[in-house]
Design a protein around this motif. Sequence first.
Motif, PDB file in Angstrom:
ATOM      1  N   ASP A 160     -36.271  60.724  23.444  1.00 10.85           N
ATOM      2  CA  ASP A 160     -36.418  59.896  24.805  1.00 10.85           C
ATOM      3  C   ASP A 160     -35.701  58.673  24.467  1.00 10.85           C
ATOM      4  N   ALA A 161     -35.627  57.939  23.359  1.00 15.15           N
ATOM      5  CA  ALA A 161     -34.803  56.578  23.158  1.00 15.15           C
ATOM      6  C   ALA A 161     -33.530  56.863  22.985  1.00 15.15           C
ATOM      7  N   TYR A 162     -32.951  57.918  22.492  1.00 13.37           N
ATOM      8  CA  TYR A 162     -31.457  58.392  22.266  1.00 13.37           C
ATOM      9  C   TYR A 162     -30.987  58.720  23.674  1.00 13.37           C
ATOM     10  N   GLY A 163     -31.799  59.562  24.662  1.00 17.16           N
ATOM     11  CA  GLY A 163     -31.495  59.748  25.882  1.00 17.16           C
ATOM     12  C   GLY A 163     -31.116  58.568  26.616  1.00 17.16           C
ATOM     13  N   VAL A 164     -31.870  57.756  26.670  1.00 10.75           N
ATOM     14  CA  VAL A 164     -31.615  56.443  27.510  1.00 10.75           C
ATOM     15  C   VAL A 164     -30.359  55.834  27.016  1.00 10.75           C
ATOM     16  N   LEU A 165     -30.015  55.601  25.524  1.00  7.77           N
ATOM     17  CA  LEU A 165     -28.721  55.171  25.119  1.00  7.77           C
ATOM     18  C   LEU A 165     -27.645  55.965  25.543  1.00  7.77           C
ATOM     19  N   GLU A 166     -27.824  57.402  25.368  1.00  8.01           N
ATOM     20  CA  GLU A 166     -26.705  58.236  26.020  1.00  8.01           C
ATOM     21  C   GLU A 166     -26.275  58.030  27.417  1.00  8.01           C
ATOM     22  N   ARG A 167     -27.435  57.728  28.076  1.00  7.33           N
ATOM     23  CA  ARG A 167     -27.058  57.781  29.614  1.00  7.33           C
ATOM     24  C   ARG A 167     -26.668  56.281  29.866  1.00  7.33           C
ATOM     25  N   SER A 168     -26.647  55.173  28.862  1.00  7.59           N
ATOM     26  CA  SER A 168     -26.215  53.938  29.344  1.00  7.59           C
ATOM     27  C   SER A 168     -24.793  53.703  29.045  1.00  7.59           C
ATOM     28  N   HIS A 169     -24.258  52.565  29.936  1.00  2.00           N
ATOM     29  CA  HIS A 169     -22.741  52.361  29.757  1.00  2.00           C
ATOM     30  C   HIS A 169     -22.623  51.307  28.540  1.00  2.00           C
ATOM     31  N   LEU A 170     -22.486  51.643  27.319  1.00  2.00           N
ATOM     32  CA  LEU A 170     -22.566  51.084  26.288  1.00  2.00           C
ATOM     33  C   LEU A 170     -21.261  50.311  26.151  1.00  2.00           C
ATOM     34  N   HIS A 171     -21.276  48.988  26.130  1.00  2.00           N
ATOM     35  CA  HIS A 171     -19.922  48.179  25.785  1.00  2.00           C
ATOM     36  C   HIS A 171     -20.541  46.626  25.405  1.00  2.00           C
ATOM     37  N   PRO A 172     -19.586  46.182  24.628  1.00  2.00           N
ATOM     38  CA  PRO A 172     -20.032  44.771  24.146  1.00  2.00           C
ATOM     39  C   PRO A 172     -19.994  43.543  25.498  1.00  2.00           C
ATOM     40  N   TYR A 173     -21.062  43.029  25.711  1.00  2.00           N
ATOM     41  CA  TYR A 173     -21.118  41.842  26.671  1.00  2.00           C
ATOM     42  C   TYR A 173     -20.590  40.491  26.106  1.00  2.00           C
ATOM     43  N   THR A 174     -20.973  40.511  24.582  1.00  2.00           N
ATOM     44  CA  THR A 174     -20.496  39.384  24.006  1.00  2.00           C
ATOM     45  C   THR A 174     -19.956  39.974  22.513  1.00  2.00           C
ATOM     46  N   PRO A 175     -19.357  39.143  21.839  1.00  2.00           N
ATOM     47  CA  PRO A 175     -19.019  39.595  20.314  1.00  2.00           C
ATOM     48  C   PRO A 175     -20.256  39.912  19.659  1.00  2.00           C
ATOM     49  N   LEU A 217     -33.151  50.537  16.417  1.00  2.00           N
ATOM     50  CA  LEU A 217     -34.208  50.929  16.619  1.00  2.00           C
ATOM     51  C   LEU A 217     -35.312  51.196  15.502  1.00  2.00           C
ATOM     52  N   LYS A 218     -34.806  51.991  14.548  1.00  2.00           N
ATOM     53  CA  LYS A 218     -35.514  52.072  13.343  1.00  2.00           C
ATOM     54  C   LYS A 218     -36.103  50.867  12.711  1.00  2.00           C
ATOM     55  N   LYS A 219     -35.462  49.856  12.630  1.00  2.00           N
ATOM     56  CA  LYS A 219     -35.608  48.563  11.991  1.00  2.00           C
ATOM     57  C   LYS A 219     -36.387  47.951  12.858  1.00  2.00           C
ATOM     58  N   SER A 220     -36.660  48.104  14.229  1.00  2.00           N
ATOM     59  CA  SER A 220     -37.508  47.340  14.980  1.00  2.00           C
ATOM     60  C   SER A 220     -38.790  48.148  15.106  1.00  2.00           C
ATOM     61  N   ALA A 221     -38.712  49.332  15.069  1.00  2.00           N
ATOM     62  CA  ALA A 221     -40.058  50.027  14.998  1.00  2.00           C
ATOM     63  C   ALA A 221     -40.645  49.715  13.546  1.00  2.00           C
ATOM     64  N   ALA A 264     -37.183  46.807  21.861  1.00  2.00           N
ATOM     65  CA  ALA A 264     -38.714  46.857  21.589  1.00  2.00           C
ATOM     66  C   ALA A 264     -39.214  48.086  22.269  1.00  2.00           C
ATOM     67  N   ILE A 265     -39.242  48.555  23.367  1.00  2.00           N
ATOM     68  CA  ILE A 265     -39.691  49.480  24.053  1.00  2.00           C
ATOM     69  C   ILE A 265     -39.116  50.660  23.507  1.00  2.00           C
ATOM     70  N   LEU A 266     -37.397  50.929  23.328  1.00  2.00           N
ATOM     71  CA  LEU A 266     -37.101  52.011  23.014  1.00  2.00           C
ATOM     72  C   LEU A 266     -37.434  52.390  21.587  1.00  2.00           C
ATOM     73  N   SER A 267     -37.527  51.581  20.792  1.00  2.00           N
ATOM     74  CA  SER A 267     -37.910  51.678  19.465  1.00  2.00           C
ATOM     75  C   SER A 267     -39.398  52.379  18.982  1.00  2.00           C
ATOM     76  N   PHE A 268     -40.087  52.313  20.300  1.00  2.00           N
ATOM     77  CA  PHE A 268     -41.464  52.968  20.190  1.00  2.00           C
ATOM     78  C   PHE A 268     -41.715  54.174  20.867  1.00  2.00           C
ATOM     79  N   LEU A 269     -40.579  54.551  21.602  1.00  2.00           N
ATOM     80  CA  LEU A 269     -40.361  55.831  22.423  1.00  2.00           C
ATOM     81  C   LEU A 269     -40.222  57.108  20.944  1.00  2.00           C
ATOM     82  N   PRO A 270     -40.345  58.164  21.436  1.00  2.00           N
ATOM     83  CA  PRO A 270     -39.908  59.480  20.849  1.00  2.00           C
ATOM     84  C   PRO A 270     -38.618  59.351  20.710  1.00  2.00           C
ATOM     85  N   GLU A 271     -38.052  59.589  19.356  1.00  2.00           N
ATOM     86  CA  GLU A 271     -36.489  59.394  19.179  1.00  2.00           C
ATOM     87  C   GLU A 271     -35.692  60.054  20.422  1.00  2.00           C
TER      88      GLU A 271
END
Length: 274
Positions: free
Chosen positions: A172-187, A200-204, A163-170
């Motif tokens: 900034d939001a993509y920068g947070v995603l790129e710095r995140s350790h992306l992996h699946p916690y669940t299926p 993010l686009k859908k949520s915005a 929700a927060i990332l979807s309202f940030l400038p793209e």
Amino acid sequence: MARKSVKVTADGNEAAGEDRDPLLVQSVEKAFRVLRAFDGTRPNLSLSQIADEAGLDMSAAQRFTHTLTKLGYLDKDADTRRFELTVKSLDFGYHYTRASSLVERGMPYLLHLSKETEETVNLTVLDGTDIVFVSRFMSRHVLNNDVITGTRLPAYCTAPGIAILSFLPEEDAYGVLERSHLHPYTPHTTWEMDALREKLKKSAGRGYATAFEEYFHGDLSVAAPVLDANGKPYGAINIAVSRSRYTPEETEQRFSALVTAAARSISMAGGARR
């Protein structure tokens, strides 16, 4: 979560060649490194463990632990010679919640949602790549006892984070995603970059975000961002329910309008305008 490694010289200082802030008081920064070494998986540590976690040599670690013990933030067991945080460490969190205008304004709306829905209601903020719970009203249908005020969760796989990332400038939001350790916690975790960007686009577009069993099994969550006067998100409110009591479709239909209205009310209470 992964810890950033710190290269140090023999005297406990950061290695030369790294960017230095001339106004940074390094001794203060190192003291907080020592405090951050403790967490739920490491409630007590030996001096050597603290030195290793904080990136200090033994002599520096000894000085900092001695000082923090004298100040009342650490306690040392006389028999085991291991250190642990004291209750005084809670002062930082207490002063934050008492001084936070977001928490102050959000409290009446959180309480109202809690009474109206009898579900778990949270207020969170973004810090780095995580969301941090700054206020939490638990349901009698208890979910995730280990989540308390101060808990951190990855932003990319939580409804408040999206929700927060979807309202940030793209950017900034993509920068947070790129710095995140992306992996699946669940299926069910949305974790690949293209899918996250689409989410993010859908949520915005609809003004709220959902996360259905993306971090915790059985946890369904709907969240909406709290905006400042410039329309920038600086927090999120969410309702979390159990998969055993609701379907994802029922959760979204029943609670999306409620969290959106509450988030908008908190935003307006702070003078925000979209």
